[in-house]
Motif scaffolding. Structure first.
Motif, PDB file in Angstrom:
ATOM      1  N   PRO A 140       0.815  -1.220   0.000  1.00  0.00           N
ATOM      2  CA  PRO A 140       0.000   0.000   0.000  1.00  0.00           C
ATOM      3  C   PRO A 140       0.843   1.261   0.000  1.00  0.00           C
ATOM      4  O   PRO A 140       1.860   1.345   0.693  1.00  0.00           O
ATOM      5  N   ILE A 141       0.397   2.229  -0.763  1.00  0.00           N
ATOM      6  CA  ILE A 141       1.146   3.471  -0.899  1.00  0.00           C
ATOM      7  C   ILE A 141       1.244   4.221   0.421  1.00  0.00           C
ATOM      8  O   ILE A 141       2.205   4.937   0.678  1.00  0.00           O
ATOM      9  N   ASN A 142       0.242   4.012   1.285  1.00  0.00           N
ATOM     10  CA  ASN A 142       0.278   4.659   2.599  1.00  0.00           C
ATOM     11  C   ASN A 142       1.304   4.026   3.536  1.00  0.00           C
ATOM     12  O   ASN A 142       1.772   4.670   4.473  1.00  0.00           O
ATOM     13  N   PHE A 143       1.635   2.752   3.294  1.00  0.00           N
ATOM     14  CA  PHE A 143       2.588   2.026   4.135  1.00  0.00           C
ATOM     15  C   PHE A 143       3.504   1.201   3.226  1.00  0.00           C
ATOM     16  O   PHE A 143       3.396  -0.020   3.153  1.00  0.00           O
ATOM     17  N   PRO A 144       4.388   1.856   2.518  1.00  0.00           N
ATOM     18  CA  PRO A 144       5.188   1.195   1.479  1.00  0.00           C
ATOM     19  C   PRO A 144       6.192   0.184   2.009  1.00  0.00           C
ATOM     20  O   PRO A 144       6.761  -0.574   1.215  1.00  0.00           O
ATOM     21  N   THR A 145       6.432   0.142   3.311  1.00  0.00           N
ATOM     22  CA  THR A 145       7.385  -0.841   3.838  1.00  0.00           C
ATOM     23  C   THR A 145       6.707  -2.162   4.198  1.00  0.00           C
ATOM     24  O   THR A 145       7.373  -3.077   4.674  1.00  0.00           O
ATOM     25  N   ALA A 146       5.392  -2.257   3.982  1.00  0.00           N
ATOM     26  CA  ALA A 146       4.663  -3.500   4.270  1.00  0.00           C
ATOM     27  C   ALA A 146       4.250  -4.166   2.964  1.00  0.00           C
ATOM     28  O   ALA A 146       3.753  -3.513   2.042  1.00  0.00           O
ATOM     29  N   MET A 147       4.467  -5.484   2.876  1.00  0.00           N
ATOM     30  CA  MET A 147       4.047  -6.225   1.688  1.00  0.00           C
ATOM     31  C   MET A 147       3.060  -7.316   2.105  1.00  0.00           C
ATOM     32  O   MET A 147       3.383  -8.193   2.901  1.00  0.00           O
TER      33      MET A 147
END
Length: 437
Positions: A140-147
């Protein structure tokens, strides 16, 4: 009436929940508490409907009740059901609308509780995906460090691009971790969630998990592991390997894990010999859950920092003399559903000042063991106890010497209320509940 046990939800008084943390996604708030020890309903503090998985991250306040909130709901009830004569009946529907909105919010938040061990925000709430992401997953663009790669029928772990710190792979059909998939994040990945897959030790390639030097949380439950998988990271603080096939836990495997605070290996095939010395290197360990295994005695060589020890549903028939003296910080001990007998409990073994809760239910005890006056919760239901010995609770009674026991369960034994001596009210003066049936 309070019912003890590990159910989906239970009532708990707010002050009695220990502050142990489960991982929340980087999007949400601070971690919630882990499975709290059982407690009972108190009439004075606010009462909260608490779930075994900390999932009410959107609307937690609507499930907490106090005298003030009770009055609040009564006010709405009066508006809706008892409108004055000058207000038309249609206004009752309008008055009920705010309350219905709150109740709907609770139901929505419950619907979002998808996972047992960690708060998880669905992708639909996190916005569109970034370009720095494996095509099998969403970042998610809001939380780019999570996949987010969960629930996608994946057969293998996809390659993880650089910059990813939180990787969710639960609820797939993964049976293999191929070499190279973590090469871009060996020093970056902090959380790895692999629950509910089909992974065996033989299908984990070298150079994968054994290269993750920054990992803080590893969730590897509901797989087919026969021995622990532990990353080299010294930052590891939570390890969960429940519902696997673990039959051994090599001594020394956790020797350098000085930041590890929580280990959960319940529902495996571990014996006492298999875990001998396995946890002695964890100098900051606070919580150890080894329930539903094949232990015949309490885990040996556990660190003195331990505060919670759960060994329910094993084959334990005795406690080693002096065992509790080494655990000066232990507050919660559960040894229910075992094979404890009177001869296997040394005199005074549970008489330690740190202990707040002791669960010895569903064993074969015939007498009440001696406890310390500081103990607050004692569960002895479903044993074979036939005599109520007041000396088990109080050596002597005075204005300043008495038991601090608040809840005592003796149901499903050979006792009734008439079994209590007349001096019981002085000894157990702060007890709010003593159950015999």
């Amino acid at each position: 009436m309070f019912t003890k046990g590990d159910t989906c939800c239970h009532f708990c008084t707010l002050p009695s929940i220990p502050s142990f943390q489960f991982p929340t996604p980087p999007s949400a708030q601070s971690p919630s508490s882990s499975s709290p020890p059982p407690s009972s309903v108190s009439s004075s503090p606010p009462v909260c409907l608490s779930f075994s998985s900390p999932c009410l991250f959107l609307f937690p306040l609507f499930l907490c009740f106090s005298p003030e909130t009770s009055s609040f709901f009564e006010h709405y009830d009066q508006l809706a059901l008892h409108p004055t004569q000058t207000v038309r009946r249609e206004r009752s529907t309008e008055a009920m609308f705010p309350l219905r909105v709150h109740l709907l919010a609770v139901l929505v938040s419950l619907a979002l509780c998808q996972y047992e061990d960690y708060d998880y925000m669905p992708m639909t709430m996190l916005g569109p995906s970034t370009s720095n992401c494996n095509r099998e997953c969403e970042c998610p663009i809001n939380f780019p460090t999570a996949m987010y790669c969960d629930s996608r029928k994946l057969k293998f772990v996809p390659d993880v691009p650089s910059g990813i710190k939180y990787l969710y792979l639960q609820n797939n059909q993964i049976d293999e971790i191929k070499a190279g998939v973590f090469d871009n994040v060996t020093a970056e990945l902090r959380w790895l969630v692999l629950d509910n897959n089909q992974i065996t030790n033989g299908k984990i390639a070298s150079g994968t998990i054994d290269k993750l030097t920054a990992l803080e949380k590893l969730f590897f439950s509901h797989n087919q592991l026969t021995e622990p998988v532990v990353p080299p990271s010294k930052a590891l603080d939570e390890l969960k390997l429940t519902h696997n096939r673990l039959s051994k836990f090599p001594s020394g495997l956790l020797n350098d894990k000085e930041n590890l605070t929580s280990i959960n290996v319940q529902h495996n095939q571990l014996t006492s010999d298999a875990i001998a010395g396995a946890f002695k290197g964890c100098k900051r360990l606070l919580s150890l859950d080894a329930s539903y295994n094949k232990l015949k005695k309490l885990p040996a060589s556990v660190p003195g920092s331990l505060e919670i020890l759960y060994v329910d549903n094993n084959d334990i028939d005795s406690i080693t003399s002096g065992y509790m003296n080494k655990l000066t910080a232990l507050k919660y001990l559960r040894v229910s559903h075992n094979k404890l007998v009177d001869s296997g409990i040394p005199a005074g073994v549970f008489n330690v000042t740190s202990l707040l809760e002791l669960d010895l239910s569903f064993n074969k005890l015939q007498s009440i063991p001696e406890i310390n006056e500081q103990l607050e919760q004692l569960y002895l239901q479903a044993n074979e106890i036939s005599k109520f010995e007041l000396s088990s609770f109080c050596k002597y009674v005075s204005p300043v010497n008495y038991s601090h026991l608040k809840h005592l369960r003796l149901d499903a034994n050979n006792l009734t209320h008439h079994s209590m001596p007349s001096e019981t009210s002085n000894c157990l003066r702060v007890a709010s509940e003593i159950m015999f049936e």
